[in-house]
Write a protein that holds these residues in place. Structure first.
Motif, short mmCIF file in Angstrom:
data_model
loop_
_atom_site.label_atom_id
_atom_site.label_comp_id
_atom_site.label_asym_id
_atom_site.label_seq_id
_atom_site.Cartn_x
_atom_site.Cartn_y
_atom_site.Cartn_z
N GLY B 16 0.16 -4.48 14.04
CA GLY B 16 1.08 -4.81 12.95
C GLY B 16 1.22 -3.67 11.96
N LEU B 17 0.08 -3.10 11.59
CA LEU B 17 0.09 -1.99 10.64
C LEU B 17 0.87 -0.81 11.22
N GLY B 18 0.59 -0.51 12.50
CA GLY B 18 1.27 0.61 13.16
C GLY B 18 2.77 0.40 13.21
N LEU B 19 3.19 -0.83 13.47
CA LEU B 19 4.62 -1.12 13.58
C LEU B 19 5.31 -0.89 12.23
N ALA B 20 4.65 -1.33 11.14
CA ALA B 20 5.24 -1.12 9.81
C ALA B 20 5.45 0.37 9.56
N VAL B 21 4.44 1.18 9.91
CA VAL B 21 4.56 2.62 9.69
C VAL B 21 5.63 3.23 10.59
N ALA B 22 5.69 2.74 11.84
CA ALA B 22 6.68 3.29 12.78
C ALA B 22 8.09 3.05 12.24
N ILE B 23 8.32 1.88 11.67
CA ILE B 23 9.65 1.59 11.12
C ILE B 23 9.96 2.56 9.98
N SER B 24 8.98 2.78 9.10
CA SER B 24 9.24 3.67 7.97
C SER B 24 9.39 5.12 8.43
N ARG B 25 8.70 5.50 9.51
CA ARG B 25 8.85 6.87 10.01
C ARG B 25 10.29 7.12 10.45
N PHE B 26 10.91 6.12 11.09
CA PHE B 26 12.29 6.35 11.53
C PHE B 26 13.27 6.17 10.38
N ALA B 27 12.90 5.37 9.37
CA ALA B 27 13.80 5.17 8.24
C ALA B 27 13.79 6.37 7.30
N PHE B 28 12.63 6.99 7.11
CA PHE B 28 12.52 8.04 6.08
C PHE B 28 12.22 9.42 6.63
N GLY B 29 11.89 9.54 7.90
CA GLY B 29 11.64 10.87 8.46
C GLY B 29 10.16 11.22 8.52
N LEU B 30 9.89 12.35 9.17
CA LEU B 30 8.51 12.77 9.41
C LEU B 30 7.81 13.19 8.12
N GLY B 31 8.54 13.82 7.21
CA GLY B 31 7.93 14.30 5.98
C GLY B 31 7.37 13.16 5.15
N ALA B 32 8.04 12.01 5.20
CA ALA B 32 7.62 10.89 4.37
C ALA B 32 6.38 10.21 4.90
N THR B 33 6.10 10.35 6.20
CA THR B 33 5.00 9.59 6.78
C THR B 33 3.82 10.45 7.22
N THR B 34 4.06 11.73 7.45
CA THR B 34 2.96 12.56 7.96
C THR B 34 2.56 13.60 6.92
N ASN B 35 1.42 14.23 7.18
CA ASN B 35 0.99 15.35 6.35
C ASN B 35 1.31 16.68 7.02
N LEU B 36 2.21 16.66 8.00
CA LEU B 36 2.55 17.88 8.71
C LEU B 36 3.26 18.85 7.77
N THR B 37 3.07 20.14 8.04
CA THR B 37 3.74 21.16 7.23
C THR B 37 4.35 22.20 8.17
N ASP B 38 5.08 23.14 7.59
CA ASP B 38 5.66 24.19 8.41
C ASP B 38 4.58 25.03 9.09
N ALA B 39 3.41 25.13 8.46
CA ALA B 39 2.33 25.92 9.06
C ALA B 39 1.56 25.10 10.09
N THR B 40 1.59 23.79 9.97
CA THR B 40 0.91 22.91 10.93
C THR B 40 1.90 21.90 11.47
N PRO B 41 2.78 22.35 12.39
CA PRO B 41 3.81 21.43 12.86
C PRO B 41 3.31 20.39 13.88
#
Lengths: 253, 624
Positions: B16-41
């Motif tokens: 359930g928790l994963g599904l909530a995050v997955a929805i927000s990842r597609f709604a707001f993009g990778l930057g909003a959900t991950t700690n990825l950066t240009d140096a650590t793609p």
């Protein structure tokens, strides 16, 4: 024809006209500083930037357009590819967003639209269309001090060596981009060491060749493993047959 | 509550928790959900889900090779669970890839745009083909429960042997190609891990891991369903793993020795610590456990040994996938909780499918008894004892649904709404420069800032009434607009005129003629100029002329504060050529902090790199 850009660090005054020209040329949007950006000024909305070093020295950073680009070799769908003039271009329509190009770039150049729902990879494209039409890149055309100039790669290399020779003591005797990672189309001459532009200085390896051996042995490994397994199966089957006198047909799972 | 219920409830909550995050990842993009950066793609989703997921699925090809190719019939009870684990492992990889890719709807492009130079191209094809093969390999099992599909099943069974063989061949490629991915990064990967034989090392370790993954999975699922552990089989697999891991160690160290890198192990660096931990956990300690007959046959030691190999191999994949690149990139990436939530969610979902298959299909020789309580069971009356025998307090499925929905809701509730803007305009450090109205605004939060003349802005924007133009007008909870809200495009003049904001107080839709000349097209050209209404807009002595609806561009606005005077002085001193550098860029853009700042702020300005703007002496003439 292989074109190039030569940047002379001793001539750059850090006016940022090149950055502004690039933004105008491609209608790049507001660049709000973000968590995911490095502090080198490059971003999905800034394809070139000027680094400041004590002195002051100003070092323009942009895609190096390697002669043997690691990013193009890494891209699984060929969204990044090298054109006949030496520019490394990116096609939105092919990209699937794996970001392997960003991992593979020795200069850490490609940037990502992290805050977009439909993100693309962004970097300098050497104004390919303008160059093809007989012009020159936006950045070099506006430089007031001719610190960054555009031309044929061989001619610019000769010019770089000429400047180093004619001004003894002014430059470090090295043209950055002449040999590194197989040579790049963006060259630098400087009075300070520019090794910090690359993750690993003085790396002569051409990066696409590093994966070549592994990729070439793929069919061998594939067929070889099949052969080994079939052979193993045949030998053991035969041995079991001899041992038990009769082969038990036991291929049920 | 029994074990199955507890485990399943936890797993459903994670899904359930994963599904909530997955929805927000597609709604707001990778930057909003991950700690990825240009140096650590590449982050957790590649390092753990993809790299380790594929490695953990290695059990499938190892066991089928042992059973079908080496004809070791005693491993029959382990074949079906192993193939199922491998299939679910690959489905998990595909799920994670869909979340991680920036443009997942383009994933099929691999089929039509070919770049055979790219190891990732090989990886992609292997995932596609091997997942299909595993599906065909496994599908006879669910099909056998109903006679309707008997024909399909018989047809598939005919191709059992070639499918298994193909699966082993594809796995060989795929396990090794994950190592080939990193061959192109000799500049990033630490020398202790970078070697030309990385693909071979990946393959050997995958075989060892495959043996131990099957053992671990057998022990865990046996524990959940209180089944007798398959100790004798695990012991045999362990014995084989000792040989495989031994070969791995020899190849690893001989390779390091030839390259002359053995000294790096004792360098005492972060990487040498990772290396020693990895080798001990993944190979040395489990080898000791399984080489010794006394420990090899004991269930407790088998748990420990197999878990260590599994954990160590995952650790190895994560090391190669990014952990050992940190010192090169200088980017200390740690996954956000949302990345963990997706990873755990995907894994939990796969485990649930595994448990479902075990209960419904003939995976084990002996099927576990039905443990699900009837969701609609009513209390029963026992005539003998004259008491009501209650239904289970809450039946299994009700509990799972509750856990799932609750976790989903919690996931949405704790989702940070503002992560997208982190590092942006919020909580911008503002320091009052000593003794004046000039503020020092560090908009980029990098220790460098610009001087901001507050009173000047009040004057130009309309005096006492103008606070709202910058303060708390854009968004709720927004304290102040950033400079770029008006000086929006760094290098272009920009439209700062808010049409609706003017139209409404003037009278809305009938008030067009208040500003636009009657009969003309209603464009900016036909409108009145600002100062015809805002007569106090430009204070006396302002340096910036407001000609149209444009705010000066950011750089211009900054420069106009100083450069006008500098140019004037320059002109006066034209007869003194050596003084000409007064208006050069480097005169202001120096690397030292301005003298007028407080000592602690000046301290922060000592960072040598990328000095954006420092304006020396600004407040000396202006701030008092």
């Amino acid at each position: 024809m292989s074109v190039a850009i030569l940047t002379d660090i001793t001539r750059c005054i850090g006016c940022l006209e090149c950055v502004a020209a690039c933004k105008r040329e491609y209608n790049l949007e507001v660049d709000v500083p973000r968590r995911w950006q490095n502090n080198d000024g490059l971003s999905a909305e800034n394809w070139t930037s000027v680094l400041h070093k004590p002195g002051p020295h100003y070092i323009r950073k942009q895609c190096r357009h390697c002669l043997e680009p690691a990013c193009a070799s890494a891209c699984p769908v060929g969204a990044l590819h090298q054109t006949d003039i030496g520019a490394v271009m990116y096609e939105n329509d092919k990209c699937l967003g794996c970001r392997y190009c960003m991992m593979a770039c020795p200069y850490g150049i490609p940037r990502y639209d992290w805050d977009e729902q439909v993100p693309y990879v962004r970097k300098c494209i050497l104004c390919h269309d303008k160059v093809k039409a007989g012009g020159q890149p936006a950045c070099t055309s506006v430089c007031p001090t001719e610190a960054t100039i555009f031309g044929d790669r061989a001619e610019l290399l000769a010019e770089a060596h000429k400047r180093i020779k004619e001004n003894p003591g002014k430059y470090i005797d090295h043209v950055w981009g002449e040999h590194e990672v197989g040579g790049t189309s963006v060259l630098y001459i400087s009075d300070i060491n520019l090794d910090f532009l690359c993750y690993k200085p003085n790396m002569k390896t051409s990066l696409p060749t590093t994966t070549e051996a592994a990729m070439k042995s793929v069919p061998v490994a594939f067929v070889g493993m099949g052969g080994v397994m079939l052979g193993l199966n045949w030998i053991i089957k035969r041995r079991q047959k001899l041992k038990e006198g009769e082969a038990p047909e036991g291929d049920e799972q | 509550m029994n074990r199955v219920h507890v485990v399943k409830t936890i797993l459903w909550a994670l899904v359930g928790l994963g599904l909530a995050v997955a929805i927000s990842r597609f709604a707001f993009g990778l930057g909003a959900t991950t700690n990825l950066t240009d140096a650590t793609p590449w982050g957790l989703w590649i390092g753990f889900d993809v790299m380790a997921g594929v490695a953990l699925a290695a059990g499938g090809f190892v066991i089928t090779a042992v059973f079908y190719m080496m004809r070791r019939k005693e491993f029959h009870p382990m074949v079906r669970p192993a193939v199922l684990t491998a299939f679910l492992g690959y489905v998990a990889v595909v799920f994670s890839l869909l979340v991680d890719l920036g443009l997942p709807w383009n994933i099929w492009h691999m089929m039509i745009y070919w770049n055979p130079h790219s190891p990732l191209f090989e990886v992609g094809w292997c995932v596609m083909l091997y997942t299909t093969v595993l599906l065909l390999e496994f599908s006879p099992v669910p099909l056998e429960s109903t006679s309707r599909y008997a024909k399909i099943r018989t047809f598939l069974m005919k191709f059992r042997f070639p499918l298994v063989l193909l699966g082993i061949m594809l796995s060989t490629l795929h396990q090794s190609s994950l190592g080939s991915l990193f061959l192109i990064m000799p500049f990033k990967l630490h020398p202790l891990w970078y070697t030309k034989i990385l693909p071979i090392l990946f393959f050997i370790s995958a075989v060892g891991l495959g043996l131990m993954m099957v053992s671990f999975e057998s022990l865990v699922s046996g524990w959940i369903y209180r089944k007798k552990p398959e100790t004798h089989l695990v012991a045999k697999l362990g014995k084989a793993a000792v040989w495989v891991l031994g070969v791995f160690l020899i190849v690893r160290f001989v390779d390091l020795g030839i390259a002359g890198k053995l000294g790096l192990i004792f360098a005492g660096s972060w990487e040498s610590f990772l290396f020693v931990a990895e080798i001990l956990i993944m190979a040395v300690i489990p080898m000791i456990i399984f080489a010794n007959p006394a420990t090899r046959n004991r269930v407790g030691w088998q748990w420990a040994g197999s878990f260590m190999v599994v954990f160590g191999a995952v650790f190895n994949r994560i090391n190669v996938g990014g952990l050992t690149m940190v010192s090169t990139t200088g980017d200390a990436y740690f996954p956000s909780w949302m990345e963990f939530a997706i990873s755990f969610g995907v894994v939990s979902f796969m485990i649930l499918i595994f448990l479902f298959a075990i209960e419904k299909f003939h995976i084990w020789e002996e099927q576990p008894r039905e443990l699900e309580a009837d969701p609609h069971a009513k209390p029963r009356f026992s005539r003998a004892g004259e008491v009501w025998l209650g239904a289970p307090a809450v039946a299994g499925r009700t509990k799972y649904s509750f856990a799932f929905v609750l976790a989903l809701a919690i996931g949405f509730a704790i989702m940070p709404g503002k992560k997208l803007h982190s590092g942006g305009i919020e909580n911008v450090p503002v320091e009052a420069a000593r003794g004046g109205d000039t503020l020092y605004v560090d908009g980029n939060r990098d220790g460098y800032g610009v001087a901001f003349k507050h009173e000047f802005h009040i004057d130009t924007l309309g005096g006492d009434q103008s606070c709202v133009r910058c303060h708390h007008m854009n968004m709720p909870m927004d304290f102040a607009s950033g400079c770029f809200n008006c000086h929006s495009q760094m290098y272009q003049a920009v439209d700062a005129f808010k049409h609706d904001w003017h139209a409404s107080p003037s009278g809305g839709n009938v008030a067009c003629n208040e500003c636009h000349a009657e009969g003309e097209n209603r464009t900016a050209a036909s409108a009145k100029s600002c100062e015809s209404c805002h007569t106090d807009l430009i204070p006396a002595g302002a340096t910036i002329e407001i000609e149209s609806y444009m705010a000066p561009a950011y750089t211009d606005a900054m420069h106009d504060m100083c450069i006008g005077c500098h140019r004037e002085v320059n002109q006066q001193r034209a007869e003194l050529p050596e003084q000409k550098d007064l208006a050069l860029c480097g005169t202001c853009h120096t690397t030292a902090g301005p003298e007028y700042l407080r000592a602690d702020v000046r301290e922060r300005l000592k960072r040598p790199e990328f000095n954006r703007v420092v304006m020396p002496g600004l407040s000396l003439e202006d701030g008092k």
